[in-house]
Design an enzyme around this catalytic site. Structure first.
Site, PDB file in Angstrom:
ATOM      1  N   THR A 202      28.696 104.293  98.112  1.00  0.00           N
ATOM      2  CA  THR A 202      29.770 104.185  99.096  1.00  0.00           C
ATOM      3  C   THR A 202      29.550 105.142 100.257  1.00  0.00           C
ATOM      4  O   THR A 202      29.692 104.771 101.427  1.00  0.00           O
ATOM      5  CB  THR A 202      31.124 104.493  98.427  1.00  0.00           C
ATOM      6  OG1 THR A 202      31.307 103.625  97.318  1.00  0.00           O
ATOM      7  CG2 THR A 202      32.262 104.312  99.409  1.00  0.00           C
ATOM      8  N   THR A 203      29.204 106.392  99.933  1.00  0.00           N
ATOM      9  CA  THR A 203      28.980 107.403 100.967  1.00  0.00           C
ATOM     10  C   THR A 203      27.793 107.034 101.845  1.00  0.00           C
ATOM     11  O   THR A 203      27.725 107.429 103.006  1.00  0.00           O
ATOM     12  CB  THR A 203      28.772 108.776 100.316  1.00  0.00           C
ATOM     13  OG1 THR A 203      29.833 109.026  99.388  1.00  0.00           O
ATOM     14  CG2 THR A 203      28.764 109.892 101.348  1.00  0.00           C
TER      15      THR A 203
ATOM     16  N   TYR B 144      37.038  93.037  95.684  1.00  0.00           N
ATOM     17  CA  TYR B 144      37.597  91.866  96.348  1.00  0.00           C
ATOM     18  C   TYR B 144      37.793  90.707  95.374  1.00  0.00           C
ATOM     19  O   TYR B 144      38.929  90.361  95.054  1.00  0.00           O
ATOM     20  CB  TYR B 144      36.768  91.420  97.562  1.00  0.00           C
ATOM     21  CG  TYR B 144      37.419  90.255  98.296  1.00  0.00           C
ATOM     22  CD1 TYR B 144      38.626  90.433  98.963  1.00  0.00           C
ATOM     23  CD2 TYR B 144      36.846  88.998  98.290  1.00  0.00           C
ATOM     24  CE1 TYR B 144      39.254  89.371  99.600  1.00  0.00           C
ATOM     25  CE2 TYR B 144      37.460  87.933  98.925  1.00  0.00           C
ATOM     26  CZ  TYR B 144      38.661  88.124  99.575  1.00  0.00           C
ATOM     27  OH  TYR B 144      39.279  87.069 100.193  1.00  0.00           O
TER      28      TYR B 144
ATOM     29  N   TYR C 286      30.088 102.799  87.607  1.00  0.00           N
ATOM     30  CA  TYR C 286      30.870 103.477  88.635  1.00  0.00           C
ATOM     31  C   TYR C 286      32.272 102.889  88.638  1.00  0.00           C
ATOM     32  O   TYR C 286      32.459 101.715  88.971  1.00  0.00           O
ATOM     33  CB  TYR C 286      30.184 103.297  89.987  1.00  0.00           C
ATOM     34  CG  TYR C 286      30.846 103.978  91.167  1.00  0.00           C
ATOM     35  CD1 TYR C 286      31.828 104.950  91.018  1.00  0.00           C
ATOM     36  CD2 TYR C 286      30.463 103.640  92.465  1.00  0.00           C
ATOM     37  CE1 TYR C 286      32.414 105.568  92.110  1.00  0.00           C
ATOM     38  CE2 TYR C 286      31.044 104.257  93.568  1.00  0.00           C
ATOM     39  CZ  TYR C 286      32.014 105.214  93.383  1.00  0.00           C
ATOM     40  OH  TYR C 286      32.594 105.814  94.469  1.00  0.00           O
TER      41      TYR C 286
ATOM     42  N   ARG D  27      38.762 101.904  95.469  1.00  0.00           N
ATOM     43  CA  ARG D  27      37.866 101.101  96.311  1.00  0.00           C
ATOM     44  C   ARG D  27      37.841  99.634  95.873  1.00  0.00           C
ATOM     45  O   ARG D  27      37.767  98.737  96.703  1.00  0.00           O
ATOM     46  CB  ARG D  27      36.441 101.657  96.219  1.00  0.00           C
ATOM     47  CG  ARG D  27      36.216 102.967  96.930  1.00  0.00           C
ATOM     48  CD  ARG D  27      35.793 102.733  98.350  1.00  0.00           C
ATOM     49  NE  ARG D  27      35.531 103.988  99.042  1.00  0.00           N
ATOM     50  CZ  ARG D  27      35.217 104.067 100.331  1.00  0.00           C
ATOM     51  NH1 ARG D  27      35.125 102.967 101.066  1.00  0.00           N
ATOM     52  NH2 ARG D  27      35.001 105.228 100.894  1.00  0.00           N
TER      53      ARG D  27
ATOM     54  N   LYS E 216      30.219 107.261  86.264  1.00  0.00           N
ATOM     55  CA  LYS E 216      30.803 108.042  87.358  1.00  0.00           C
ATOM     56  C   LYS E 216      32.278 107.664  87.401  1.00  0.00           C
ATOM     57  O   LYS E 216      32.632 106.542  87.759  1.00  0.00           O
ATOM     58  CB  LYS E 216      30.119 107.717  88.694  1.00  0.00           C
ATOM     59  CG  LYS E 216      30.765 108.419  89.882  1.00  0.00           C
ATOM     60  CD  LYS E 216      30.148 107.981  91.203  1.00  0.00           C
ATOM     61  CE  LYS E 216      30.862 108.643  92.378  1.00  0.00           C
ATOM     62  NZ  LYS E 216      30.310 108.218  93.689  1.00  0.00           N
TER      63      LYS E 216
ATOM     64  N   ILE F  61      28.948 113.541  90.774  1.00  0.00           N
ATOM     65  CA  ILE F  61      28.317 112.815  91.879  1.00  0.00           C
ATOM     66  C   ILE F  61      29.202 113.068  93.085  1.00  0.00           C
ATOM     67  O   ILE F  61      30.324 112.580  93.164  1.00  0.00           O
ATOM     68  CB  ILE F  61      28.155 111.320  91.544  1.00  0.00           C
ATOM     69  CG1 ILE F  61      27.177 111.160  90.366  1.00  0.00           C
ATOM     70  CG2 ILE F  61      27.643 110.547  92.763  1.00  0.00           C
ATOM     71  CD1 ILE F  61      26.952 109.723  89.917  1.00  0.00           C
TER      72      ILE F  61
END
Length: 293
Positions: A45-46, A108, A134, A139, A162, A204
């Site tokens: 994402t980052t 989504y 993750y 998100r 994570k 992380i």
């Protein structure tokens, strides 16, 4: 276990024209290598992976692998909301030399817990390298339940999670159900010490983009038994952690790197420049921490 300690969720530098600035990216990787970071997590994402083409994503992964040269593990974000696409990215990441894959739950087009097992398991079965789950409901709009995490242990190469739900009770349930069969990593900088206290192996991190040495030292202090020092470091970091999340990640952390003198800190739409009030708050937190004058 893929790594123990601080893994940086590294940004992807873009030039003003939107292209990937690999010269600047190399500087950022070397900054991490020189300051004790224990793993590099690329194309998460980052790293704005959702705006990278498949070719760009694999190129970034391959460049990271080639620059790191096996000094620390490289974990490649390969998740997708399309199972077939996620499988493809995971296979290509393994070919590019990644040491592990980071697989986010679908976003989504959400699924059921059964669908999660099929989705994440499909990627895991397609590769030989370790996979880290993750979980970031903020998100994706859905949560990976603790029992589902345990069920995913049926895939031998799913070795870690994570956890960025912020739900410490849930994370404790994961620790209880999975024990040392599932490496537990904090996905939120401000949850690090609580998760380490549950048997977590590390973090992380977003804030490690700007304070890699301190992030590494905090975790290693805790893991070596010096809990007092680790807690003191965590509390000192909190204002910087909050400022780095004052707008949508990675907007603030890229702005912070820009203030530290790194270039090519542009964004791909729909991300945009940081708002004035949040930017001033970020600068204040960085000054208080001693990162900028």
């Amino acid at each position: 276990m893929v790594f123990k300690g601080s893994g940086v969720a590294i940004v992807t530098p873009f030039g003003a024209d939107g292209s990937i600035d690999f010269n600047e990216y190399e500087k950022l990787i070397n900054f991490q290598l020189d300051n004790g970071t224990d793993a590099i997590i690329t194309c998460g994402t980052t790293g704005e992976a959702s705006t990278l083409t498949d070719d760009e994503q694999i190129e970034v992964i391959r460049f990271t692998v080639d620059t790191v040269k096996k000094r620390i593990p490289v974990v490649a974000g390969t998740g997708s909301n399309d199972t077939k696409h996620g499988v493809k990215l995971s296979v290509e990441a393994q070919k590019a030399g990644a040491d592990a894959c980071l697989i986010i739950s679908p976003y989504y087009n959400k699924t059921t817990q059964k669908g999660l097992i099929q989705h994440i398991g499909a990627a895991a079965k397609a590769v030989d390298i370790p996979c880290i789950i993750y979980n970031v409901p903020g998100r994706t709009g859905m949560n990976i339940d603790p029992k589902t995490v345990k069920d995913l242990l049926q895939f031998d190469n799913i070795v870690g999670i994570k956890e960025a739900s912020g739900n410490l009770a849930q994370i404790m349930d994961i620790a209880e159900l999975c024990g040392d069969r599932m490496a537990l990593y904090s996905g939120n900088d401000d949850n690090t010490i609580p998760i380490l206290s549950m048997g977590g192996l590390g973090l992380i991190s977003v804030v490690a983009n700007v304070i890699p040495r301190d992030t590494h030292d905090m975790i290693m202090s805790y893991l070596s038994g010096d809990h007092e020092t680790a807690l003191r470091m965590q509390l000192r970091m909190l204002p910087l952690c909050r400022a780095s999340m004052s707008e949508v990640n990675p907007i603030p952390i890229k702005a912070a790197l820009g203030l530290m003198g790194y270039g090519a800190m542009h964004y791909r739409a729909p991300l945009c420049e940081m708002g004035e009030a949040a930017f001033e708050g970020l600068k204040a937190a960085m000054k208080d921490y001693g990162l900028i004058a």
